[in-house]
Design a protein around this motif. Structure first.
Motif, PDB file in Angstrom:
ATOM      1  N   THR A  62      -3.781 -26.226  22.773  1.00  0.00           N
ATOM      2  CA  THR A  62      -3.387 -27.594  23.093  1.00  0.00           C
ATOM      3  C   THR A  62      -3.280 -28.400  21.805  1.00  0.00           C
ATOM      4  O   THR A  62      -3.873 -28.049  20.788  1.00  0.00           O
ATOM      5  N   ARG A 119       0.371 -28.601  26.102  1.00  0.00           N
ATOM      6  CA  ARG A 119      -0.112 -27.253  25.775  1.00  0.00           C
ATOM      7  C   ARG A 119       1.075 -26.442  25.270  1.00  0.00           C
ATOM      8  O   ARG A 119       2.170 -26.502  25.847  1.00  0.00           O
ATOM      9  N   GLU A 170       3.723 -30.176  29.499  1.00  0.00           N
ATOM     10  CA  GLU A 170       2.987 -31.434  29.618  1.00  0.00           C
ATOM     11  C   GLU A 170       1.764 -31.191  30.493  1.00  0.00           C
ATOM     12  O   GLU A 170       1.864 -30.544  31.541  1.00  0.00           O
ATOM     13  N   ILE A 171       0.616 -31.700  30.080  1.00  0.00           N
ATOM     14  CA  ILE A 171      -0.625 -31.463  30.833  1.00  0.00           C
ATOM     15  C   ILE A 171      -1.378 -32.767  31.063  1.00  0.00           C
ATOM     16  O   ILE A 171      -1.105 -33.789  30.422  1.00  0.00           O
ATOM     17  N   ALA A 172      -2.313 -32.682  31.995  1.00  0.00           N
ATOM     18  CA  ALA A 172      -3.334 -33.719  32.196  1.00  0.00           C
ATOM     19  C   ALA A 172      -2.759 -35.098  32.468  1.00  0.00           C
ATOM     20  O   ALA A 172      -3.310 -36.112  32.011  1.00  0.00           O
ATOM     21  N   GLY A 173      -1.697 -35.138  33.240  1.00  0.00           N
ATOM     22  CA  GLY A 173      -1.131 -36.437  33.606  1.00  0.00           C
ATOM     23  C   GLY A 173      -2.110 -37.289  34.403  1.00  0.00           C
ATOM     24  O   GLY A 173      -2.066 -38.521  34.341  1.00  0.00           O
ATOM     25  N   ILE A 215      -4.141 -31.631  19.842  1.00  0.00           N
ATOM     26  CA  ILE A 215      -5.239 -32.594  20.010  1.00  0.00           C
ATOM     27  C   ILE A 215      -5.199 -33.743  19.002  1.00  0.00           C
ATOM     28  O   ILE A 215      -6.165 -34.502  18.911  1.00  0.00           O
ATOM     29  N   ASN A 234      -3.829 -34.530  23.410  1.00  0.00           N
ATOM     30  CA  ASN A 234      -4.271 -33.835  24.621  1.00  0.00           C
ATOM     31  C   ASN A 234      -3.314 -34.012  25.799  1.00  0.00           C
ATOM     32  O   ASN A 234      -3.742 -34.117  26.947  1.00  0.00           O
TER      33      ASN A 234
END
Lengths: 152, 526
Positions: free
Chosen positions: B450, B473, B518-521, B452, B470
């Motif tokens: 990822t 990924r 794209e992650i952690a929306g 960061i 963050n």
């Protein structure tokens, strides 16, 4: 951390699989990659079996799943009775390097995640959840165990 | 904190004398055919940086040290089924009693190893680096360790307080504190003293090495903006506040980060991602042991193209003043330059003595290397047999493994960072990644990580706005990364990563395409 686990549930592991019309069964884990605040993870399995109409089918290698952690945890709809604790030799803290033996574990668990890269393997008999090949440790779909452990 | 100089244990001369006496004892033992004694004293000093503007904090926490000394023996015993090789180590005791205990352990663990040829023997190369360590770092006292930590902290705070962008946001001094200015990380000093002697290298050799590194992360917490900084060096006089200043600047630059959608992007990788990919994927894939075990993505490709023609990678452990340099390996052999990838061609491997001997005599070496072993021999010189302990130090309690020293990544036609961004056009600059692992085993080459911090969107060939930390990924394959190189900067920075033994003098590299998710929306709604 000491022993950090997903607790056992009330579901028969075989039933968890049989209720899946179309999906994948992940067995054994390789090294995982987690996001900095653990908000997302990607983890590869040693074996990935296709599930069709509740039956294990084609075997793949080099496959795995990726998910936002909250999505994965909130979509869990099956937790097996087959809890197992796995030893982990190194918590991975540093620095300087500090080691502490600990354990991660859990039962067969069903949820939803994004599939990542599958390579087809030659067909061979599948080992269903909760069962054991002769002389082989029963495997679980690992979603949390980490040989490297968290690193600070 | 103990006084490091006193706690480091025996002086180098004491290690040398103990090694000589231990080898004499081995040679006086009737069933010993060959012996090697490695005596070492290591110190690692660490000052933890932990500053928070809006919470009680000390700025510098828990300065601490770990020290150890002892000796390790590799012994070849005469056995009824042929020679048997064993290893035994003894901590904190260099006396004949300690040697006898280590010898007993070596005897207990000795096995017949069909791949074993001999303990290391001298070759034509000669040692190039002498007396290159910093005596001040080798004898550093507590106050100097703490002062080094504070240098980094004050550098970051000076940068934060001088920032017009932060002043605009904060309006008052109290407002500045409420922004949540954070600095975390550490200053690490490694002190190494070793002596080695063996049946085939009968003159006792010694080596003294010091290095100082700093790695920090700064945040403007209220704005979710984060940046990192680091420095590597070998002399206390050259140690500056660079890591703190750089981290604070990077955090300020990260204000107002944006998300990007999943897709395939042209990317510039900064020095830290280049180092992380080398540490976790490229360098392990270039170990002779990975070819012997058939676990490298470069299997059977010695002498063939494995990267874009512009790319060259080499290891050089004998350059004065560089952080990863050593006079000798932990096998007593000279350090030096090993070409690994030259103009995209696989030309050499990192190896210790045992692995080189084993691979060159492997009946399947032709298949594993892709050429006859004789053709690869020049690229399989044991210049990298080290006994590095995780986190620093040359461990008396370990047999030699393989590790890189100073790794150089270069482009045939180096360019500026501005030119790299122009080549990318629209894409991403990725400056810091983490948890970078060969997710499907080394041979597959697949990796994920990822992003960061320290990253930006590139628009119209220029760095435009920060990429929010963050939120993405990367998942791709290292072989396609190596083959898809669009350019390499001339400028490089000495970079280390978590758990890495080597120092990579890493440039920035432009890549034709990387898969980004794209992650952690959900975090945006919390």
């Amino acid at each position: 951390m000491s022993n950090t686990v997903f607790a056992a549930g009330a579901d028969d592991p075989g039933r968890i699989l049989r209720d899946v019309e179309r999906g994948y069964y992940l067995a054994g884990h390789r090294i995982p990659s987690i996001a900095e605040s653990r908000e997302n993870f990607r983890i590869s399995a040693r074996r990935v079996y296709e599930i069709r109409n509740g039956e294990l089918g084609r075997l793949y290698r080099d496959g795995g799943i990726m998910s936002d952690t909250r999505d994965y945890l909130t979509r869990i709809d099956g937790v097996g009775t087959d809890f197992r604790l796995f030893p982990i030799p190194n918590c991975g803290k540093g620095q300087p390097m500090q080691t502490k033996r600990l354990g991660n574990g859990g039962p067969t668990m069903r949820s939803r995640a994004r599939r990542r890269r599958l390579m087809r393997q030659p067909r061979r008999p599948a080992c269903p959840p909760g069962a054991s090949r002769s002389g082989e440790t029963p495997e679980r779909p690992s979603v949390e165990a980490s040989p490297a452990g968290p690193r600070s | 904190v103990t006084t490091p100089a006193a706690a480091l244990g025996p002086a180098t001369n004491d290690l040398a004398r103990a090694a000589r006496e231990a080898l004499d004892l081995l040679h006086a033992t009737p069933d010993v055919l060959e012996g090697e004694v490695f005596a070492a004293a290591n110190g690692q000093l660490l000052a933890r940086v932990a500053y928070a503007s809006h919470l009680p904090s000390n700025g510098l926490e828990e300065p601490k040290s770990t020290v150890s000394h002892g000796l390790g023996l590799q012994v070849v015993f005469r056995g009824s089924d042929g020679p048997r090789i064993g290893f035994g180590a003894e901590p904190s005791d260099l006396s004949p009693d300690g040697v006898r205990r280590a010898l007993a352990k070596a005897r207990t663990g000795a096995v017949h190893d069909p791949a074993f040829v001999s303990l290391p023997r001298p070759g034509p190369e000669r040692r190039a680096l002498w007396r290159y360590h910093d005596p001040r770092l080798l004898d550093l006292d507590d106050e100097e360790l703490v002062a080094a930590g504070w240098r980094v902290v004050t550098g970051a705070l000076r940068t934060f307080t001088a920032s017009s962008r932060l002043a605009e946001l904060a309006e008052t001094e109290e407002g500045l504190r409420r922004l949540g200015l954070l600095l975390g990380g550490d200053v690490t000093i490694v002190q190494e003293r070793v002596a080695i002697v063996s049946t085939h290298l009968p003159e006792v050799q010694t080596d003294e090495t010091t290095l100082i590194t700093a790695a920090t992360t700064a945040m403007v917490e209220a704005m979710d903006a984060k940046g990192s900084g680091w420095s590597t060096g070998t002399r206390l006089d050259d140690f500056t506040d660079e890591a703190g200043v750089e981290a604070a600047h990077a955090a300020i630059r990260a204000l107002g980060g944006e998300r990007v959608r999943s897709g395939r992007y042209r990317v510039v990788l900064g020095p830290q991602p280049v180092t992380d990919l080398l540490n976790n994927l490229v360098l392990p894939a270039l170990h002779a042991s990975s070819f012997y075990a058939s676990t490298t993505p470069f299997l059977g490709r010695f002498g063939q193209r494995v990267a874009a023609p512009t790319l060259s990678i080499y290891d050089h452990g004998a350059l004065p003043g560089l952080t990863g340099s050593k006079g000798i390996t932990c096998e007593g052999l000279p350090t030096g330059r090993t070409e690994l990838i030259t103009d995209g061609i696989l030309t050499g491997l990192l190896t210790n003595w045992y692995e080189a001997q084993r691979l060159l005599r492997d009946p399947r070496a032709r298949v594993k290397l892709g050429v006859n072993p004789g053709e690869a021999a020049r690229g399989l010189v044991a210049r990298n047999g080290f006994r590095f302990a995780a986190g620093g130090g040359r461990s008396f309690a370990a047999r030699p493994g393989t590790a890189a020293t100073n790794v150089f990544v270069e482009g045939r036609d180096g360019v500026s960072l501005d030119e790299l961004c122009r080549r990318v056009g629209d894409g991403l600059y990725v400056g810091r990644i983490w948890y970078t692992y060969p997710i499907n085993g080394l041979q597959a080459g697949d990796f994920t990580c990822t992003v960061i911090g320290d990253s930006y969107l590139i628009r119209d060939g220029r760095i435009a706005v920060p990429l929010k930390a963050n939120t993405v990924r990367i998942s791709d394959n290292v072989t396609s990364v190596l083959e898809g190189i669009l350019g390499v900067t001339t400028e490089a920075k000495g970079t280390t990563v978590w758990g890495g033994d080597e120092v990579v003098y890493a440039p920035s590299i432009a890549i034709a395409g990387l898969r980004v998710d794209e992650i952690a929306g959900f975090v945006e709604t919390l």
